[in-house]
Design a protein around this motif. Structure first.
Motif, PDB file in Angstrom:
ATOM      1  N   SER A  31     -23.926  22.337 -63.828  1.00  0.00           N
ATOM      2  CA  SER A  31     -23.211  21.060 -63.905  1.00  0.00           C
ATOM      3  C   SER A  31     -23.889  20.048 -62.996  1.00  0.00           C
ATOM      4  O   SER A  31     -24.246  20.365 -61.852  1.00  0.00           O
ATOM      5  CB  SER A  31     -21.746  21.225 -63.474  1.00  0.00           C
ATOM      6  N   VAL A  32     -24.047  18.811 -63.488  1.00  0.00           N
ATOM      7  CA  VAL A  32     -24.606  17.718 -62.697  1.00  0.00           C
ATOM      8  C   VAL A  32     -23.736  16.485 -62.905  1.00  0.00           C
ATOM      9  O   VAL A  32     -23.094  16.321 -63.952  1.00  0.00           O
ATOM     10  CB  VAL A  32     -26.068  17.410 -63.084  1.00  0.00           C
ATOM     11  N   SER A  33     -23.701  15.599 -61.907  1.00  0.00           N
ATOM     12  CA  SER A  33     -22.867  14.405 -62.018  1.00  0.00           C
ATOM     13  C   SER A  33     -23.342  13.333 -61.053  1.00  0.00           C
ATOM     14  O   SER A  33     -24.112  13.596 -60.115  1.00  0.00           O
ATOM     15  CB  SER A  33     -21.397  14.738 -61.739  1.00  0.00           C
ATOM     16  N   ALA A  34     -22.869  12.108 -61.282  1.00  0.00           N
ATOM     17  CA  ALA A  34     -23.094  10.977 -60.388  1.00  0.00           C
ATOM     18  C   ALA A  34     -21.803  10.177 -60.338  1.00  0.00           C
ATOM     19  O   ALA A  34     -21.095  10.059 -61.351  1.00  0.00           O
ATOM     20  CB  ALA A  34     -24.251  10.110 -60.880  1.00  0.00           C
ATOM     21  N   ASP A  35     -21.482   9.615 -59.158  1.00  0.00           N
ATOM     22  CA  ASP A  35     -20.203   8.901 -59.054  1.00  0.00           C
ATOM     23  C   ASP A  35     -20.342   7.625 -58.234  1.00  0.00           C
ATOM     24  O   ASP A  35     -21.317   7.411 -57.510  1.00  0.00           O
ATOM     25  CB  ASP A  35     -19.109   9.800 -58.465  1.00  0.00           C
ATOM     26  N   LEU A  36     -19.345   6.761 -58.390  1.00  0.00           N
ATOM     27  CA  LEU A  36     -19.245   5.496 -57.668  1.00  0.00           C
ATOM     28  C   LEU A  36     -17.819   5.329 -57.163  1.00  0.00           C
ATOM     29  O   LEU A  36     -16.856   5.694 -57.856  1.00  0.00           O
ATOM     30  CB  LEU A  36     -19.608   4.302 -58.564  1.00  0.00           C
ATOM     31  N   TYR A  37     -17.695   4.753 -55.961  1.00  0.00           N
ATOM     32  CA  TYR A  37     -16.386   4.446 -55.383  1.00  0.00           C
ATOM     33  C   TYR A  37     -16.415   2.998 -54.914  1.00  0.00           C
ATOM     34  O   TYR A  37     -17.347   2.581 -54.221  1.00  0.00           O
ATOM     35  CB  TYR A  37     -16.110   5.383 -54.215  1.00  0.00           C
ATOM     36  N   SER A  38     -15.376   2.252 -55.289  1.00  0.00           N
ATOM     37  CA  SER A  38     -15.249   0.866 -54.844  1.00  0.00           C
ATOM     38  C   SER A  38     -13.835   0.640 -54.338  1.00  0.00           C
ATOM     39  O   SER A  38     -12.867   0.763 -55.103  1.00  0.00           O
ATOM     40  CB  SER A  38     -15.569  -0.102 -55.992  1.00  0.00           C
ATOM     41  N   GLY A  39     -13.699   0.340 -53.037  1.00  0.00           N
ATOM     42  CA  GLY A  39     -12.392   0.102 -52.443  1.00  0.00           C
ATOM     43  C   GLY A  39     -12.358  -1.228 -51.724  1.00  0.00           C
ATOM     44  O   GLY A  39     -13.393  -1.816 -51.399  1.00  0.00           O
ATOM     45  N   LEU A  48      -8.108  -6.786 -44.076  1.00  0.00           N
ATOM     46  CA  LEU A  48      -7.973  -7.531 -45.320  1.00  0.00           C
ATOM     47  C   LEU A  48      -9.291  -8.211 -45.657  1.00  0.00           C
ATOM     48  O   LEU A  48      -9.916  -8.858 -44.806  1.00  0.00           O
ATOM     49  CB  LEU A  48      -6.868  -8.582 -45.176  1.00  0.00           C
ATOM     50  N   GLY A  49      -9.758  -8.030 -46.893  1.00  0.00           N
ATOM     51  CA  GLY A  49     -11.018  -8.607 -47.331  1.00  0.00           C
ATOM     52  C   GLY A  49     -12.211  -7.694 -47.174  1.00  0.00           C
ATOM     53  O   GLY A  49     -13.317  -8.052 -47.590  1.00  0.00           O
ATOM     54  N   SER A  50     -12.015  -6.515 -46.598  1.00  0.00           N
ATOM     55  CA  SER A  50     -13.121  -5.571 -46.422  1.00  0.00           C
ATOM     56  C   SER A  50     -13.448  -4.882 -47.741  1.00  0.00           C
ATOM     57  O   SER A  50     -12.627  -4.828 -48.664  1.00  0.00           O
ATOM     58  CB  SER A  50     -12.765  -4.524 -45.368  1.00  0.00           C
ATOM     59  N   GLU A  51     -14.664  -4.315 -47.807  1.00  0.00           N
ATOM     60  CA  GLU A  51     -15.114  -3.607 -48.994  1.00  0.00           C
ATOM     61  C   GLU A  51     -15.675  -2.246 -48.604  1.00  0.00           C
ATOM     62  O   GLU A  51     -16.527  -2.159 -47.716  1.00  0.00           O
ATOM     63  CB  GLU A  51     -16.186  -4.419 -49.740  1.00  0.00           C
ATOM     64  N   GLY A 101     -17.711  -6.649 -45.027  1.00  0.00           N
ATOM     65  CA  GLY A 101     -16.703  -7.698 -45.156  1.00  0.00           C
ATOM     66  C   GLY A 101     -15.815  -7.887 -43.947  1.00  0.00           C
ATOM     67  O   GLY A 101     -14.836  -8.638 -44.014  1.00  0.00           O
ATOM     68  N   VAL A 102     -16.124  -7.222 -42.833  1.00  0.00           N
ATOM     69  CA  VAL A 102     -15.337  -7.386 -41.605  1.00  0.00           C
ATOM     70  C   VAL A 102     -16.000  -8.477 -40.764  1.00  0.00           C
ATOM     71  O   VAL A 102     -17.190  -8.372 -40.441  1.00  0.00           O
ATOM     72  CB  VAL A 102     -15.252  -6.068 -40.819  1.00  0.00           C
ATOM     73  N   PRO A 103     -15.266  -9.515 -40.374  1.00  0.00           N
ATOM     74  CA  PRO A 103     -15.882 -10.622 -39.619  1.00  0.00           C
ATOM     75  C   PRO A 103     -16.524 -10.157 -38.319  1.00  0.00           C
ATOM     76  O   PRO A 103     -15.984  -9.312 -37.599  1.00  0.00           O
ATOM     77  CB  PRO A 103     -14.685 -11.550 -39.339  1.00  0.00           C
ATOM     78  N   SER A 104     -17.700 -10.703 -38.031  1.00  0.00           N
ATOM     79  CA  SER A 104     -18.440 -10.490 -36.773  1.00  0.00           C
ATOM     80  C   SER A 104     -18.880  -9.049 -36.566  1.00  0.00           C
ATOM     81  O   SER A 104     -19.172  -8.640 -35.432  1.00  0.00           O
ATOM     82  CB  SER A 104     -17.590 -10.946 -35.564  1.00  0.00           C
ATOM     83  N   VAL A 105     -18.913  -8.260 -37.641  1.00  0.00           N
ATOM     84  CA  VAL A 105     -19.326  -6.864 -37.539  1.00  0.00           C
ATOM     85  C   VAL A 105     -20.357  -6.574 -38.625  1.00  0.00           C
ATOM     86  O   VAL A 105     -20.222  -7.035 -39.754  1.00  0.00           O
ATOM     87  CB  VAL A 105     -18.127  -5.898 -37.684  1.00  0.00           C
ATOM     88  N   ASP A 106     -21.398  -5.812 -38.284  1.00  0.00           N
ATOM     89  CA  ASP A 106     -22.409  -5.405 -39.257  1.00  0.00           C
ATOM     90  C   ASP A 106     -22.535  -3.886 -39.207  1.00  0.00           C
ATOM     91  O   ASP A 106     -23.327  -3.335 -38.437  1.00  0.00           O
ATOM     92  CB  ASP A 106     -23.748  -6.070 -38.944  1.00  0.00           C
TER      93      ASP A 106
END
Length: 368
Positions: free
Chosen positions: A301-309, A315-318, A348-353
């Motif tokens: 079995s093989v697979s690939a996945d994506l998650y988007s939250g 608020l506003g983070s990704e 998406g968090v202000p002032s943070v990388d």
């Protein structure tokens, strides 16, 4: 570099890890009551690159921890009565390790008790009492890809305690803080499942946490499950709602997942989604996969996945992630050898990388 070393070492791991087949561990007494012992061992190599440092460890696979258990089956008043005890082994898992903490390799705690329950079932459905799955346990994790042992919608099981770096410095945000799937869990509960109605089963449960000394909340949930299979398609789906009352502070969550397989080709698609209604946070998870016979000793079995939250912690983070997985079964030995790689990004968090985190798992699960 982590992924390269893992791929090079993977064949050697498979050769070393393949055990002899387990013996039949079911025993029946003179009255017809059966006792079945079962379990699994799932050691894995975990390698994590947090963008600045690399960490490598041999631990338990948090996607499906090592465990042992017992089922006792009999009859009572013309219906089926069952008792189940199950515990994990207390081995440090992939969800517990990080850059700072070094948990003991073996430390069994009472919170490692997974199930201590009785089940009474018949034409009326099933009643569950004791420590075990709430109604929504598994609702976010319907997955027929054959690769969930190394990657599925619960992304934090792979490396959930690892901390994102803000530049070179460790922040206070972990993978588990911002990658959630809202799935139900196990509690000391009373649960009822309806009979199977043309593939549909409705469940409801109420319970609380008896294993934690700091959790005084009450938990309630309900779920609807559906299953269908013929010679062309296999399809499973679930949807659920959970409610937590922690001394007046309430948390509501909705979650759902579905997995479909085209039987003749082995192609499959899995989708999961959920939202926390009270404090925010939502996600969408998708996986595509294939399973079939490449070699003579078991399914590949093989697979690939994506998650988007979004909106986790801030608020506003990704929250975004992608992963690839491969699993080779050794049917006669009850073994699955696996390799998976995943990347996590939180933005998406202000002032943070935040720097991205990469994680690899390779190991083998043996069921008996």
């Amino acid at each position: 570099m982590i992924l390269h070393r893992s791929i090079m070492a993977f064949p050697a791991l498979m050769v070393v890890a393949i055990p002899a087949a387990a013996a039949d561990l079911t025993f029946t007494n003179g009255s017809g009551t059966t006792t079945t012992f079962y379990g699994q061992l799932n050691p894995t190599f975990q390698g994590v690159d947090d963008g600045d440092e690399t960490y490598e460890k041999l631990v338990d696979n948090g996607n499906s921890v090592s465990r042992i258990g017992i089922w006792i089956d009999g009859t009572l008043w013309g219906n089926t009565a069952r008792f189940n005890f199950e515990t994990s082994l207390g081995v440090a898992s992939t969800s517990e390790t990080n850059q700072v903490d070094d948990p003991p390799w073996l430390d069994w705690l009472r919170t490692d008790i997974r199930k201590l329950e009785v089940v009474y079932s018949g034409d009326f459905g099933a009643v569950w009492a004791g420590q075990g799955s709430m109604a929504t346990d598994g609702v976010s994790e319907v997955d027929n890809s054959g690769t969930s042992v190394v990657g599925y919608s619960s992304l934090s099981d792979t490396a959930g305690s690892f901390i994102f770096r803000d530049g070179a410095a460790l922040s206070s945000t972990t993978i588990g803080d911002v990658f959630k799937n809202f799935d139900g869990t196990r509690r000391f509960r009373l649960r009822y499942d309806t009979p199977d109605l043309s593939g549909f089963v409705v469940s409801a449960a109420a319970g609380y946490d008896v294993l934690s000394e700091t959790d005084d909340a009450d938990y309630y949930d309900t779920a609807l499950r559906y299953g269908y299979k013929d010679d062309t398609f296999s399809f499973n789906a679930a949807i659920g709602y959970s409610f937590k009352d922690d001394q007046g502070k309430t948390t509501e969550q909705v979650m759902a997942s579905a997995s479909a397989t085209h039987v003749p080709t082995g192609l499959n698609l899995t989708v999961a989604t959920g939202e926390q209604l009270s404090d925010g946070g939502q996600y969408l998870y998708t996986k595509i996969g294939w399973g079939g016979d490449v070699v003579g000793f078991g399914k590949t079995s093989v697979s690939a996945d994506l998650y988007s939250g979004s909106d986790f912690s801030v608020l506003g983070s990704e929250s975004s992630s992608w992963g690839v997985q491969a699993v080779q079964q050794f049917a006669e030995q009850g073994l699955e050898a696996y390799l998976g790689y995943r990347e996590y990004a939180y933005d998406g968090v202000p002032s943070v990388d935040y720097q991205d985190i990469g994680a690899v798992l390779f190991g083998a699960r043996w069921k008996f």
